[in-house]
Motif scaffolding. Structure first.
Motif, PDB file in Angstrom:
ATOM      1  N   THR A   1      35.412  37.106  40.951  1.00 53.11           N
ATOM      2  CA  THR A   1      35.590  37.850  42.201  1.00 53.11           C
ATOM      3  C   THR A   1      35.680  36.888  43.376  1.00 53.11           C
ATOM      4  O   THR A   1      34.873  35.957  43.478  1.00 53.11           O
ATOM      5  CB  THR A   1      34.401  38.803  42.413  1.00 53.11           C
ATOM      6  OG1 THR A   1      34.240  39.609  41.242  1.00 53.11           O
ATOM      7  CG2 THR A   1      34.624  39.691  43.616  1.00 53.11           C
TER       8      THR A   1
ATOM      9  N   SER B   1      41.430  34.525  39.360  1.00 58.37           N
ATOM     10  CA  SER B   1      40.906  35.652  40.127  1.00 58.37           C
ATOM     11  C   SER B   1      41.089  36.960  39.364  1.00 58.37           C
ATOM     12  O   SER B   1      42.194  37.295  38.918  1.00 58.37           O
ATOM     13  CB  SER B   1      41.626  35.735  41.478  1.00 58.37           C
ATOM     14  OG  SER B   1      41.181  36.855  42.214  1.00 58.37           O
ATOM     15  N   GLY B   2      39.994  37.684  39.217  1.00 54.20           N
ATOM     16  CA  GLY B   2      40.041  38.996  38.597  1.00 54.20           C
ATOM     17  C   GLY B   2      40.198  39.011  37.095  1.00 54.20           C
ATOM     18  O   GLY B   2      40.324  40.078  36.499  1.00 54.20           O
TER      19      GLY B   2
END
Length: 238
Positions: free
Chosen positions: A78, A140-141
């Protein structure tokens, strides 16, 4: 963006302690390959965590100072969470990851510490606790997105070196299956293992596992000073 994973350069910039340069030199080629991989992903539009200067932050703890390794999976995916120390976040980051909230809950239950004022675990590193993940970057993610790109070889090299030291007993805290998979490199260490503190697994063996008191008991048994797990507190966090 250029990722600097050259060990000599990292040490010169104080991004790792110089004691790790020789120890990790057998995997310098792997680090170079990882750096190229990360540069390609950035060029393709991916966001990588943590920031380049923090990727190897776990290795700022000097090799001979490490008494305890807390081993996790990979960085928080995150934005704003990952800081290069497993499970830690920046002190100004108030929205704590749920895994870290669970760690703090167990810290209270295990040894009665007050709720910390923030999620910065770096005070532990100053006492010889190495906050290490098996994999040191993530997209990311996409949790687990950098498994298998070479980081496991790097962290294996570090763990085997710590395990081979003489005169100091290592205590290894392994949280989750990725970390437990490294147990084969820790034949000389005191191993404390449990489920990962993630909300998906914490109730299946992390809660009530008492890792903090177990670490201190193991250190005392081997004539080493205990860890002061207490962090600056602020009950408003929860």
């Amino acid at each position: 963006m250029t990722f600097t994973l050259n060990l000599e350069e990292l040490a010169q910039q104080d991004l790792i302690d110089s004691s790790w340069v020789e120890i990790l030199s057998p995997v310098q080629g792997t680090l170079a390959e990882i750096a190229l991989r990360l540069e390609r992903e950035i060029a393709d539009g991916h966001q990588i965590f943590p920031t380049p200067q923090h990727i190897m932050r776990a290795f700022t703890t000097p090799f001979e100072s490490v008494k305890v390794v807390i081993l996790g999976q990979d960085p928080y995916p995150t934005p704003g969470d990952a800081v290069g120390l497993s499970f830690s976040v920046a002190p100004e980051h108030q929205a704590l990851p749920r895994s870290l909230k669970n760690i703090f809950s167990e810290l209270q239950t295990d040894i009665g510490c007050d709720v910390p004022a923030n999620g910065d675990l770096s005070p532990w590193t100053h006492q010889g606790v190495m906050m290490l993940n098996r994999v040191l970057t993530v997209r990311s993610g996409e949790a687990g997105s950098h498994r298998g790109i070479g980081w496991e070889q790097v962290t294996k090299q570090a763990l085997k070196a710590l395990n081979s030291r003489t005169g100091t007993t290592l205590v290894a805290v392994l949280w989750g299956n990725d970390a437990i998979g490294a147990k084969e490199f820790l034949s000389n260490a005191v191993v404390i293992e449990s489920a990962h503190p993630s909300p998906l697994s914490a109730s299946r063996g992390f809660f009530a596992s008492k890792p903090f008191s177990k670490v201190n008991s193991a250190l005392a048994e081997h004539g080493q000073e205990h860890i002061n797990w207490a962090l600056p507190s602020n009950s408003a966090l929860f």
